[in-house]
Design a protein around this motif. Structure first.
Motif, PDB file in Angstrom:
ATOM      1  N   LYS A  39      19.041   4.094  -9.511  1.00  0.00           N
ATOM      2  CA  LYS A  39      19.052   5.947 -10.031  1.00  0.00           C
ATOM      3  C   LYS A  39      19.864   5.744 -10.901  1.00  0.00           C
ATOM      4  CE  LYS A  39      18.392   5.866  -5.060  1.00  0.00           C
ATOM      5  NZ  LYS A  39      16.623   5.831  -4.837  1.00  0.00           N
TER       6      LYS A  39
ATOM      7  N   GLU B  12      25.610  -2.089  -4.302  1.00  0.00           N
ATOM      8  CA  GLU B  12      24.784  -1.426  -3.862  1.00  0.00           C
ATOM      9  C   GLU B  12      25.173   0.106  -3.772  1.00  0.00           C
ATOM     10  OE1 GLU B  12      23.321   0.608  -0.780  1.00  0.00           O
ATOM     11  OE2 GLU B  12      25.974   0.070   0.362  1.00  0.00           O
ATOM     12  N   ASN B  13      24.204   1.197  -4.045  1.00  0.00           N
ATOM     13  CA  ASN B  13      24.917   2.396  -4.630  1.00  0.00           C
ATOM     14  C   ASN B  13      25.675   2.617  -4.802  1.00  0.00           C
ATOM     15  OD1 ASN B  13      22.715   4.402  -3.182  1.00  0.00           O
ATOM     16  ND2 ASN B  13      24.695   5.605  -3.357  1.00  0.00           N
TER      17      ASN B  13
ATOM     18  N   MET C 101      28.830   4.230  -7.462  1.00  0.00           N
ATOM     19  CA  MET C 101      28.610   5.411  -8.028  1.00  0.00           C
ATOM     20  C   MET C 101      29.136   5.723  -8.956  1.00  0.00           C
ATOM     21  SD  MET C 101      27.418   7.470  -5.918  1.00  0.00           S
ATOM     22  CE  MET C 101      27.591   8.967  -5.960  1.00  0.00           C
TER      23      MET C 101
ATOM     24  N   LYS D  37      33.382   3.722  -5.854  1.00  0.00           N
ATOM     25  CA  LYS D  37      33.755   4.596  -7.070  1.00  0.00           C
ATOM     26  C   LYS D  37      35.173   4.535  -7.670  1.00  0.00           C
ATOM     27  CE  LYS D  37      33.360   9.025  -5.938  1.00  0.00           C
ATOM     28  NZ  LYS D  37      33.693  10.554  -5.245  1.00  0.00           N
TER      29      LYS D  37
ATOM     30  N   ILE E 130      16.656  -3.200  -7.841  1.00  0.00           N
ATOM     31  CA  ILE E 130      16.138  -1.765  -7.276  1.00  0.00           C
ATOM     32  C   ILE E 130      16.451  -0.916  -6.555  1.00  0.00           C
ATOM     33  CG2 ILE E 130      16.915  -2.568  -4.691  1.00  0.00           C
ATOM     34  CD1 ILE E 130      13.630  -2.694  -3.998  1.00  0.00           C
ATOM     35  N   SER E 131      16.006  -0.070  -6.884  1.00  0.00           N
ATOM     36  CA  SER E 131      15.423   1.249  -6.984  1.00  0.00           C
ATOM     37  C   SER E 131      16.961   2.095  -7.720  1.00  0.00           C
ATOM     38  CB  SER E 131      15.805   2.149  -5.265  1.00  0.00           C
ATOM     39  OG  SER E 131      14.973   3.379  -5.312  1.00  0.00           O
TER      40      SER E 131
ATOM     41  N   GLN F 168      14.294   4.565 -10.749  1.00  0.00           N
ATOM     42  CA  GLN F 168      14.497   5.634 -11.091  1.00  0.00           C
ATOM     43  C   GLN F 168      15.363   6.177 -12.194  1.00  0.00           C
ATOM     44  OE1 GLN F 168      14.428   7.464  -6.621  1.00  0.00           O
ATOM     45  NE2 GLN F 168      15.541   8.508  -7.721  1.00  0.00           N
TER      46      GLN F 168
ATOM     47  N   ARG G  29      24.154   4.108  -9.149  1.00  0.00           N
ATOM     48  CA  ARG G  29      24.247   5.705  -9.224  1.00  0.00           C
ATOM     49  C   ARG G  29      24.687   5.965 -10.391  1.00  0.00           C
ATOM     50  NH1 ARG G  29      21.442   6.694  -4.358  1.00  0.00           N
ATOM     51  NH2 ARG G  29      20.840   8.996  -4.214  1.00  0.00           N
TER      52      ARG G  29
ATOM     53  N   MET H 271      28.761   0.969  -2.784  1.00  0.00           N
ATOM     54  CA  MET H 271      29.065   2.889  -2.957  1.00  0.00           C
ATOM     55  C   MET H 271      30.586   2.690  -3.481  1.00  0.00           C
ATOM     56  SD  MET H 271      27.817   4.446   0.300  1.00  0.00           S
ATOM     57  CE  MET H 271      26.091   4.060   1.015  1.00  0.00           C
TER      58      MET H 271
ATOM     59  N   ALA I 118      21.567  -2.177  -6.044  1.00  0.00           N
ATOM     60  CA  ALA I 118      20.024  -1.225  -5.367  1.00  0.00           C
ATOM     61  C   ALA I 118      20.716   0.395  -5.467  1.00  0.00           C
ATOM     62  CB  ALA I 118      20.194  -2.085  -4.621  1.00  0.00           C
ATOM     63  N   THR I 119      19.948   0.994  -5.472  1.00  0.00           N
ATOM     64  CA  THR I 119      20.594   2.422  -5.901  1.00  0.00           C
ATOM     65  C   THR I 119      21.285   2.989  -6.826  1.00  0.00           C
ATOM     66  OG1 THR I 119      21.333   2.369  -3.571  1.00  0.00           O
ATOM     67  CG2 THR I 119      19.076   2.496  -3.572  1.00  0.00           C
TER      68      THR I 119
END
Lengths: 443, 299, 229
Positions: free
Chosen positions: C123, C82-83, C85, C66, C120-121, C142, C104, C64, C101-102
């Motif tokens: 965004k 992962e995730n 930003m 940032k 994976i996934s 996505q 953004r 996550m 993964a995921t």
């Protein structure tokens, strides 16, 4: 002699119990469309439930408490195993996770308002956290799902607790679903999806599989939020003894156990009706697992899936749950399936009380839709008030029953306060058949 | 759900440290498997002799007395070593066969944990660090070893439910994952005469490999056919007299990482458990591919 | 210039210190020694600082993230970045499963190989892998871009949404609804920009890459595609 000339009596037309009207209509629907039936809500069939249990009120051997004078506590602390900031709720009734996307923004706001007025928490869903919901929710539980739609560290830190969703009662082992009609501009933006497509969601989390890796994932979420937030784990009821065991070992603060009556925004009918077990049968093995690990009441158990009344609440707590969550009932309190929209339900080929095509986004009550003309119908302030009233009634009812059993706190209800009306309920809830000391199947 | 680690020593100078290194590797995997732990140690064997490792149903069982009775009955002069709740008897092949029969008839509670020229298996319920200490794994030497920490999924936490599982002479299996067709496979294997004692899915996998090899397949062949016959998620590590093999299911969700230097080949569920190995900073580190059988064996 | 030795300091203390950094902090360069495969190193950082990890990281390194620049001078375990930003995570060795993964936003650069489920996934993140990637990479991707210099494993881009994939080497197989698409000038320009940001602009020829994207046939349910579900 022709058919209508015969004079002897004939048998009346006999519908098949196997091929009943509903089954026949489903076969015709399947043949015409070539796709499985998708709907919202939870299992609709007759299942053993809390109505099959009764509480043993006090009489000679025990003494009841006076209704208006003698207190019966309702508060509950959730998440005090590892988290620095556990949730301290006034009542053991929480609002289950439901997404913005499946529900309108007004509905999410109303849920927040109702829950906050009642001193309890509400929960996001598969679609991220909306400002309306955060703003109106005193306690907000942020769901962490396989899709990770709308997931970000800022909202994670704004949450009061984090709920890692492994599964839900309506579809243990299945992923999310949101059909194109409901992917509006705002939903599309929050989920980073193209507008109007049928969203597919994964059934497993993208970056861990299994409790051994989940333990590391939980540690990461705790690190990101500096060990402040309680971590809930939500599982659909299927093998609750094993799942609760693993949830405790993976490091959960709170376990959410959702029975097969638990609702969903949109899932295959065949999944809703044929996978998972009823809540009544899921609580005893879950509690047993916690007791075997010495963690009952230390890791809290929230149960959901078909909770409707204060009696359901009292009985679920007596079986060993620390709190319950309501989803479908909360939507009904807000105004879902209200007979005042009956004419519009008829246009949709259904009627109030039966409407479950939530995925189509045409909800006359303005709840399970993203269409502005419909969402405007729900006044979040008035609807929030109705939800608060309903939660108060559930609490008062549960207190009434607990006092009758001589309890000064809802958490002092115990399985020995219960008996069962049916063999099935006795075997599932592991309490004796009424008037006997017989628990079928007990070892 | 579990942690797995394995160490295959290429440089004989490291052999005295095998137990110590394995113990350290296991320690980092405690939280992946807090319920029980087990060790397969391949140490020097004696020509013409096989080692029979036996254990009771739980750690408080008096294994020393049981071992003494067994020895008196089948091989009064056989060397016997007691390691915490396990006993290792060094026997001839004939004596070993008699010992199994005698145990079955006289002490059915006692399990044969492993049999082999070089293999000894030690496994017990408890926190992995404690289990390693109780068996004195740290002081053991050998050419290679496998370790496992268990987080029980659907079967009992017990001595015989702990890994590794014996799959034949000098062979064993550890598993991380969860099989989804083990119930019917267990019934089939039992009909075929394979003894499976627990409800553990991994024991079924071990029984499956045993069965395939009894029907003439090589270990590698048996592992390959498991890709067709076992459903669910798994990372398997199999120990052999000469080394070990690794196999992950085609979806490969369960982790696996390998490291190789001139001195050793190591395997673990997480890099963390390789981090303490000597010279690891210069090692080649990689992940085994899904549905691919790997073997590291000395020739 | 804080220097944190993870053989002496716990990850919890490190992350707590990183989370307390103010946007105008002067402590903009952090060195982490002896990471030893510990999990969640520098997870949840929200500050424009540079964090050099000298060794191998465990699961969810830089999760996550940032704004921060995180350099792993070694390999990274499951779910690196992962995730994420924003910011940059640069793994100089290999990355394990589910890298980025995921994610953004921001960029993840892997000098070595990435394993299964890379991106994976995803965004919105940009991922550049200079080696190979494993199976099921960019599953349900996505948004964002995945660039691979080497080979891709089975089922690349399965159930893909709008993520864009560029692979130079062979692809073992494409997943459901993922197809090869024409590499037009705009895509070459996009790829060139991504290579430039990864310091590879003129070392690798954009013409050697092939482009993959969604066929968009699964966007609305059609019974004739049922086999792909």
């Amino acid at each position: 002699m022709t058919q209508h000339e015969r004079s002897w009596p004939t048998t009346t037309p006999r519908p098949s119990a196997t091929f009943d009207d509903y089954t026949l209509s489903e076969i015709r629907r399947a043949a015409a469309t070539g796709i499985y039936d998708i709907r919202g809500g939870g299992s609709k069939r007759k299942l053993p439930n809390f109505d099959d249990l009764l509480l043993l009120g006090a009489s000679m051997s025990r003494y009841p408490l006076e209704g208006y004078r003698e207190k019966c506590g309702t508060e509950v602390v959730l998440g005090n195993r590892f988290a620095k900031k556990p949730l301290k709720l006034s009542i053991p009734i929480t609002i289950a996770g439901m997404s913005f996307g499946s529900l309108s923004a007004n509905t999410k706001e109303a849920l927040g308002r109702g829950a906050s007025a009642a001193g309890t928490s509400t929960t996001t869903g598969d679609g991220g956290m909306t400002p309306e919901e955060r703003g109106q929710s005193k306690y907000l539980v942020y769901q962490y799902l396989p899709s990770r739609y709308g997931m970000n560290p800022d909202d994670l830190r704004k949450a009061d607790a984090i709920e890692i969703v492994i599964g839900q009662g309506a579809k243990p082992g299945g992923g999310g679903m949101l059909l194109g009609q409901k992917i509006s501009d705002r939903v599309a933006e929050m989920r980073q999806l193209p507008k109007g497509i049928d969203q597919r969601s994964a059934c497993r989390h993208p970056d861990w599989t299994g409790a051994d890796d989940l333990e590391i994932k939980i540690q990461e979420l705790r690190e990101i939020t500096d060990w402040e937030k309680p971590i809930y784990l939500k599982v659909g009821a299927s093998r609750p003894y094993f799942d609760v065991n693993l949830a405790v070992k993976a490091g959960a603060d709170v376990i959410v156990l959702d029975g097969m009556q638990g609702g969903t925004a949109a899932t295959q009918e065949v999944f809703i009706e044929h996978v998972g077990i009823p809540l009544l049968s899921a609580i005893p093995p879950a509690v047993k697992a916690l007791q075997d690990l010495g963690m009952h009441r230390k890791v809290q158990l929230i149960v959901s899936g078909g909770i409707r009344t204060g009696a359901d609440v009292a009985k679920a707590l007596a079986l060993g749950a620390d709190a319950v969550a309501v989803g479908t009932a909360a939507l009904v309190a807000l105004g879902d399936n209200d007979p005042k929209w009956d004419k519009e339900y008829e246009k949709l080929g259904t009627r109030a009380g039966c409407y479950d095509d939530w995925h189509e986004g045409k909800d006359p009550a303005g709840i399970t839709t993203q269409t502005p003309e419909l969402t405007e119908r729900l006044d979040p302030v008035a609807a929030g008030r109705r939800l608060a009233n309903y939660l108060k009634v559930l609490t008062l009812e549960a207190q009434t029953l607990a006092r009758a059993c001589g309890k000064n706190h809802l958490h002092n209800l115990e399985p020995e306060d219960l008996v069962a009306l049916t063999l099935e309920a006795a075997a599932m809830a592991r309490v004796p058949l009424a008037g006997t000391s017989w628990v079928p199947g007990a070892r | 759900m579990c942690g797995i680690a394995g160490l295959f020593i290429k440089n004989p100078k490291l052999e005295p440290q095998l137990g110590e290194l394995l113990t350290k590797m296991t320690s980092t995997l405690c939280s992946r498997g807090p319920d029980s732990a087990g060790f397969a140690i391949y140490s020097a064997g004696q020509d013409g002799k096989t080692k029979l490792t036996i254990a009771g149903p739980s750690a408080d069982y008096d294994i020393a007395t049981a071992a003494e009775k067994l020895r008196a009955a089948v091989a009064p002069k056989a060397p016997t070593a007691i390691h915490y709740s396990h006993a290792v008897l060094t026997l001839t092949a004939n004596e070993a066969r008699h010992a199994r029969e005698w145990l079955e008839a006289n002490l059915p509670d006692v399990n044969v944990v492993s049999e082999g020229h070089r293999l000894e298996i030690f496994k017990e319920v408890g926190y992995p660090d404690d289990v390693a200490a109780l068996f004195g794994i740290g002081a053991m030497s050998g050419s290679h070893g496998i370790t496992h920490t268990r987080m029980a999924t659907e079967s009992a936490v017990s001595t015989d439910g702990a890994h590794p599982f014996s799959t034949g002479a000098d062979q064993c299996l550890v598993h991380n994952g969860s099989l989804s067709n083990h119930a019917s496979l267990r019934r089939q294997l039992q009909r075929d005469g394979i003894k499976i004692k627990t409800q553990n899915d991994s024991e079924v996998a071990a029984g499956y490999l045993t069965k395939q090899m009894r029907s003439g397949q090589t270990l590698e062949g048996a592992l390959k056919s498991s890709l067709d016959d076992l459903d669910g998620f798994f990372t398997f590590v199999v120990g052999t007299e000469k080394g070990f093999g690794v196999l992950r299911d085609p979806i490969a969700c369960k982790p696996a990482v390998m490291a190789e230097t001139d001195d050793y080949v190591a395997f673990a569920s997480e890099y963390k458990s390789l981090a303490g190995l000597p010279g690891i900073s210069g090692a080649k580190v990689w992940e085994p591919k899904p549905a691919t059988v790997y073997f590291w064996e000395r020739s | 210039m804080p220097n944190i030795d993870l053989s002496k300091t716990r990850v919890r203390e490190l992350n707590a210190a990183l989370h307390q950094l103010k946007p105008d902090t002067n402590e903009t360069l952090w060195t982490i020694t002896n990471p030893g495969g510990e999990h969640s190193i520098a997870a949840g950082v929200d500050a424009e600082v540079t964090i050099n990890i000298q060794g191998n990281a465990g699961y969810y390194c830089g999760g996550m993230n940032k704004h921060a620049t995180i350099v792993v001078d070694g390999s990274a375990g499951q779910g690196v970045g992962e995730n994420m930003m924003s910011g940059l995570i640069h793994v100089k060795g290999d990355a394990s499963q589910s890298a980025g993964a995921t994610g953004r936003g921001g960029r993840l650069i892997v000098d070595g190989n990435a394993s299964a489920r890379c991106g994976i996934s995803m965004k919105g993140i940009d991922i550049v892998v200079k080696g190979d990637i494993g199976h099921l990479s960019a599953f349900m991707g996505q948004n964002g871009r995945l660039v691979v210099f080497g080979e891709a494993g089975e089922a690349l881009g399965d159930s893909l949404y709008e993520a864009r994939i560029y692979v130079r080497g062979p692809v073992a197989s494409l997943g459901a609804d993922c197809i090869e698409k024409q590499m037009r000038d705009e895509h070459k320009a996009e790829l060139h920009e991504l290579l430039k940001l990864s310091g590879e602009a003129f070392k690798v020829d954009v013409a050697e890459f092939r482009r993959y994207g969604s066929a968009r046939k699964l966007y609305n349910f059609n019974i004739d595609n049922a086999g792909a579900y």
